[in-house]
Design a protein around this motif. Structure first.
Motif, PDB file in Angstrom:
ATOM      1  N   UNK A  42       1.091  -1.761  -0.184  1.00  0.00           N
ATOM      2  CA  UNK A  42       0.577   0.256   0.332  1.00  0.00           C
ATOM      3  C   UNK A  42       0.768   1.547   0.145  1.00  0.00           C
ATOM      4  N   UNK A  43       1.440   1.313   0.370  1.00  0.00           N
ATOM      5  CA  UNK A  43       2.977   2.940   0.552  1.00  0.00           C
ATOM      6  C   UNK A  43       3.173   2.374  -0.762  1.00  0.00           C
ATOM      7  N   UNK A  44       3.782   1.702  -1.426  1.00  0.00           N
ATOM      8  CA  UNK A  44       4.907   1.807  -2.874  1.00  0.00           C
ATOM      9  C   UNK A  44       3.531   2.176  -3.312  1.00  0.00           C
ATOM     10  N   UNK A  45       2.011   1.282  -3.315  1.00  0.00           N
ATOM     11  CA  UNK A  45       0.715   2.370  -4.080  1.00  0.00           C
ATOM     12  C   UNK A  45       1.050   3.577  -4.463  1.00  0.00           C
ATOM     13  N   UNK A  78      -6.288  -2.173  -6.238  1.00  0.00           N
ATOM     14  CA  UNK A  78      -6.852  -1.544  -4.984  1.00  0.00           C
ATOM     15  C   UNK A  78      -8.124  -2.395  -5.537  1.00  0.00           C
ATOM     16  N   UNK A  79      -9.027  -2.651  -6.649  1.00  0.00           N
ATOM     17  CA  UNK A  79      -9.973  -2.963  -6.334  1.00  0.00           C
ATOM     18  C   UNK A  79     -10.464  -4.592  -6.079  1.00  0.00           C
ATOM     19  N   UNK A  80      -9.286  -5.698  -6.872  1.00  0.00           N
ATOM     20  CA  UNK A  80      -9.061  -6.346  -6.330  1.00  0.00           C
ATOM     21  C   UNK A  80      -8.811  -6.626  -4.914  1.00  0.00           C
ATOM     22  N   UNK A  81      -8.064  -5.845  -4.127  1.00  0.00           N
ATOM     23  CA  UNK A  81      -7.356  -6.035  -2.584  1.00  0.00           C
ATOM     24  C   UNK A  81      -8.580  -5.913  -1.881  1.00  0.00           C
ATOM     25  N   UNK A  82      -9.252  -4.494  -2.496  1.00  0.00           N
ATOM     26  CA  UNK A  82     -10.002  -4.794  -1.650  1.00  0.00           C
ATOM     27  C   UNK A  82     -11.778  -6.207  -1.761  1.00  0.00           C
ATOM     28  N   UNK A  83     -11.500  -6.653  -2.212  1.00  0.00           N
ATOM     29  CA  UNK A  83     -12.281  -7.965  -2.563  1.00  0.00           C
ATOM     30  C   UNK A  83     -11.713  -8.885  -1.905  1.00  0.00           C
ATOM     31  N   UNK A  84     -10.574  -8.891  -2.348  1.00  0.00           N
ATOM     32  CA  UNK A  84      -9.594 -10.277  -1.384  1.00  0.00           C
ATOM     33  C   UNK A  84      -9.733  -9.948  -0.203  1.00  0.00           C
ATOM     34  N   UNK A  85      -9.759  -8.601   0.085  1.00  0.00           N
ATOM     35  CA  UNK A  85      -9.484  -8.433   2.129  1.00  0.00           C
ATOM     36  C   UNK A  85     -11.313  -8.692   2.630  1.00  0.00           C
TER      37      UNK A  85
END
Length: 94
Positions: A42-45, A78-85
């Motif tokens: 997230x920091x890298x993004x 970020x959308x896919x990461x949120x879905x995974x979380x």
């Protein structure tokens, strides 16, 4: 554009091509496979997005095209990461 700005843009573009884009693509592949992002990701993004905003180009079309591609990639990651979380949280709750 000054000579200094042109030089900075070249450095940022080279960094984008050789470092940022490959790492973002790897991150995209990971979240597409179901992985979650960690704090380092997230920091890298955030840093990558800030650097993209500083990019200047003699051609507005070029700059806008690059920003559009990166914006779509950031959004997909970020959308896919949120879905995974969310899926991980739902799974842990059961």
């Amino acid at each position: 554009m000054t000579r200094r700005e042109a030089g900075l843009t070249l450095v940022l573009m080279d960094r984008l091509r050789t470092q940022r884009l490959p790492r973002l693509q790897a991150m995209h592949a990971r979240v597409t496979a179901g992985d979650c992002l960690d704090a380092h990701d997230l920091r890298y993004l955030c840093v990558s997005l800030e650097e993209t905003q500083r990019m200047k180009s003699p051609s507005i079309d070029t700059r806008e095209a690059i920003r559009a591609v990166l914006a779509r990639l950031y959004h997909e990651i970020t959308t896919q990461a949120l879905s995974n979380e969310q899926a991980r949280f739902r799974h842990a709750a059961h």
